[in-house]
Design a protein around this motif. Sequence first.
Motif, PDB file in Angstrom:
ATOM      1  N   GLY A   1       0.782  -1.341  -0.006  1.00 35.30           N
ATOM      2  CA  GLY A   1       0.016  -0.072   0.025  1.00 35.30           C
ATOM      3  C   GLY A   1       0.663   1.388   0.070  1.00 35.30           C
ATOM      4  O   GLY A   1       2.107   1.196  -0.444  1.00 35.30           O
ATOM      5  N   GLU A   2       0.275   2.236   0.440  1.00 35.68           N
ATOM      6  CA  GLU A   2       0.785   3.726   0.488  1.00 35.68           C
ATOM      7  C   GLU A   2       2.265   3.763   1.229  1.00 35.68           C
ATOM      8  O   GLU A   2       3.149   4.440   0.601  1.00 35.68           O
ATOM      9  CB  GLU A   2      -0.055   4.750   0.762  1.00 35.68           C
ATOM     10  N   CYS A   3       2.242   2.890   2.300  1.00 28.03           N
ATOM     11  CA  CYS A   3       3.696   3.036   2.961  1.00 28.03           C
ATOM     12  C   CYS A   3       4.933   2.281   2.231  1.00 28.03           C
ATOM     13  O   CYS A   3       5.931   2.512   2.728  1.00 28.03           O
ATOM     14  CB  CYS A   3       3.730   2.246   4.078  1.00 28.03           C
ATOM     15  N   ALA A   4       4.689   1.627   0.973  1.00 21.06           N
ATOM     16  CA  ALA A   4       5.433   0.891   0.512  1.00 21.06           C
ATOM     17  C   ALA A   4       6.053   1.807  -0.957  1.00 21.06           C
ATOM     18  O   ALA A   4       5.196   2.534  -1.351  1.00 21.06           O
ATOM     19  CB  ALA A   4       4.970  -0.332  -0.058  1.00 21.06           C
ATOM     20  N   SER A   5       7.433   1.507  -1.391  1.00 19.23           N
ATOM     21  CA  SER A   5       7.715   2.131  -2.512  1.00 19.23           C
ATOM     22  C   SER A   5       7.984   0.869  -3.561  1.00 19.23           C
ATOM     23  O   SER A   5       9.161   0.337  -3.512  1.00 19.23           O
ATOM     24  CB  SER A   5       8.824   2.972  -2.214  1.00 19.23           C
ATOM     25  N   THR A   6       7.022   0.581  -4.523  1.00 20.17           N
ATOM     26  CA  THR A   6       7.177  -0.669  -5.265  1.00 20.17           C
ATOM     27  C   THR A   6       7.790  -0.297  -6.750  1.00 20.17           C
ATOM     28  O   THR A   6       8.168  -0.983  -7.354  1.00 20.17           O
ATOM     29  CB  THR A   6       5.782  -1.579  -5.468  1.00 20.17           C
ATOM     30  N   GLY A   7       7.772   0.924  -6.861  1.00 22.14           N
ATOM     31  CA  GLY A   7       8.124   1.516  -8.236  1.00 22.14           C
ATOM     32  C   GLY A   7       6.781   1.813  -9.213  1.00 22.14           C
ATOM     33  O   GLY A   7       7.327   2.203 -10.548  1.00 22.14           O
ATOM     34  N   VAL A   8       5.941   1.750  -8.790  1.00 23.97           N
ATOM     35  CA  VAL A   8       4.748   1.958  -9.638  1.00 23.97           C
ATOM     36  C   VAL A   8       4.393   3.263  -9.757  1.00 23.97           C
ATOM     37  O   VAL A   8       3.561   3.636 -10.888  1.00 23.97           O
ATOM     38  CB  VAL A   8       3.503   0.850  -9.514  1.00 23.97           C
ATOM     39  N   HIS A   9       4.589   4.215  -8.932  1.00 23.45           N
ATOM     40  CA  HIS A   9       4.047   5.476  -9.005  1.00 23.45           C
ATOM     41  C   HIS A   9       5.059   6.426  -9.473  1.00 23.45           C
ATOM     42  O   HIS A   9       4.795   7.743  -9.948  1.00 23.45           O
ATOM     43  CB  HIS A   9       3.485   5.906  -7.584  1.00 23.45           C
ATOM     44  N   GLY A  10       6.208   6.267  -9.274  1.00 24.75           N
ATOM     45  CA  GLY A  10       7.347   7.184  -9.818  1.00 24.75           C
ATOM     46  C   GLY A  10       7.383   8.275  -9.150  1.00 24.75           C
ATOM     47  O   GLY A  10       7.269   8.478  -7.829  1.00 24.75           O
ATOM     48  N   ALA A  11       7.455   9.694  -9.863  1.00 24.56           N
ATOM     49  CA  ALA A  11       7.306  11.021  -9.224  1.00 24.56           C
ATOM     50  C   ALA A  11       6.063  11.341  -9.020  1.00 24.56           C
ATOM     51  O   ALA A  11       5.980  12.368  -8.460  1.00 24.56           O
ATOM     52  CB  ALA A  11       8.332  11.717  -9.996  1.00 24.56           C
ATOM     53  N   ASN A  12       5.289  10.880  -9.692  1.00 26.62           N
ATOM     54  CA  ASN A  12       3.792  11.367  -9.738  1.00 26.62           C
ATOM     55  C   ASN A  12       2.712  10.023 -10.087  1.00 26.62           C
ATOM     56  O   ASN A  12       2.796   9.908 -11.115  1.00 26.62           O
ATOM     57  CB  ASN A  12       3.551  12.545 -10.782  1.00 26.62           C
ATOM     58  N   ARG A  13       1.834  10.138  -9.097  1.00 30.40           N
ATOM     59  CA  ARG A  13       0.780   8.738  -9.283  1.00 30.40           C
ATOM     60  C   ARG A  13      -0.047   9.059 -10.255  1.00 30.40           C
ATOM     61  O   ARG A  13      -0.863  10.138 -10.300  1.00 30.40           O
ATOM     62  CB  ARG A  13       0.462   8.484  -8.017  1.00 30.40           C
ATOM     63  N   LEU A  14      -0.429   8.195 -11.091  1.00 30.11           N
ATOM     64  CA  LEU A  14      -1.577   8.017 -11.905  1.00 30.11           C
ATOM     65  C   LEU A  14      -2.755   7.987 -11.117  1.00 30.11           C
ATOM     66  O   LEU A  14      -2.988   6.697 -10.546  1.00 30.11           O
ATOM     67  CB  LEU A  14      -1.428   7.211 -13.243  1.00 30.11           C
TER      68      LEU A  14
END
Length: 511
Positions: free
Chosen positions: A359-372
């Motif tokens: 969830g939001e506490c994780a950085s999986t790499g799918v949002h980059g610098a700006n979440r779609l």
Amino acid sequence: MTQTLVHDGVLVIGGGLAGLSAALEAAPRKVLVVTPAPLLEACSSAWAQGGVAAALQPGDGADLHARDTAAAGGGLVEPEVTQALTRKGRETVEWLAGLGAPFDRTEQGEFAVGLEAAHSRPRVARVGGDGAGRAILSALVVAVRGAGHITTWEDGRLRALIQDDAGRVRGALIERQGRLIRLLAPAVVLATGGYGGLFAHTTTPASLLGEGLAAAWLAGADIRDPEFVQFHPTAINIGLDPMPLATEALRGEGARLVDAEGAFLLGPEADADLKSRDQIARAVHAAMESGRGAFLDARRAIGTTFPAHFPAVFAACMRAGIDPRLQPIPVAAAAHYAMGGIVADEEGRTTLEGLFAVGECASTGVHGANRLASNSLLEAAAFGRLAGRAAAGAVDIADRPAVGPTTAQDLPAEALGTLRQTMSRDVGVTRDGVGLSRALDQISVLERTVPGALPLITARLTVQAALDRRESRGGHFRSDYPHALPVAHHTVLRRAIDHEPSSAKPRETTP
């Protein structure tokens, strides 16, 4: 005296969509879900209005969805993990529907989808126009309460992670009813949400202060890109904390952003208000700063259908004495979503054995610098399920004694208020070196009074990373460095092995 309990299964900390998806999919392994408040309260998932982004219509596909995600992400979206996510779009929506999530349907029985900013196709599956988050999470709560393998503690707060002398996570220190419990478990899944509550102007529950991220950092987990915070451009500006949200779907249906004189904020073109969220947030912020004001005008696009099509937004407006059928809605940009977090793969595995993050506490790499838009609920459910299955396979190492952690002090209300005002003023939509340095100085003052407070740790990581990133990219805009660097790079923060003080400056690496 601190009590010690052993849970032979998966310990999930957090009761939002990611945490509950993990809990359900860990079956038949026993699961203990610990949340600081009753399920459906104090989590961002329940507040989400847009829906679940997924390629569900002819002419759309997982590859196109992935390309849109990458385009929004400012060069920092990880391609393989993003493909893994978008390919699970339909499967995830169908799984949620199977649990009882009442997605809107067409007359033919297909999923009805809407258009949101920076999507090249309509692909956001909704519930009741703007009620997706609560409706979806409600279905999961019913499933969790009926699942024989899941036990819930709805009054437990994470205070620290427990490790053995080799650094493996062995459980968590939980405060419950004023008492501390050393809860040992083979696997810990952090689903503690983001840190929007660190900002005075936020659309998220004010209790979300990044404490899970801070606990993971103290334990030695890698943290990535904490400077990238998404500011939603259309928080309803009526003096409430948190600020109610006017869903992006309103602009997808044709609502327009205007100033007090009715002039378009981003231009007259039909798709001008459907640019990426960072661009729109800056336009709204600039209009507010200049005194022009910012408003969302839905009178022509939505009009009399507002109560039926967007009941949550309509109710929030009416409570404030604003009838959106007859007048524009005052809006402002507010902290909404953290793109950075604890480094994790699609199965939630972090850089620490025994610790998962979803969830939001994780950085999986799918949002980059700006979440779609609306990718967050998809990620929470899809990767939450994968993490639950992976965590269920964890085996404890009984011959390594767990080291007792210390618990940090709470941040008093006055100090928290000062921190939140500082973050919104100096680490908001538009940043510069002077403001970021001022924010670090204020955090240092607070640290001397309340050393080791978890919200201060997350705030320092965020501000220091923002100060070190001397460029503008995605949700991170520096007025003193307004252009992007030629090559995109992540910020990766690692604590020294000798357990340096938590207030020490994190370092940036470029993989």
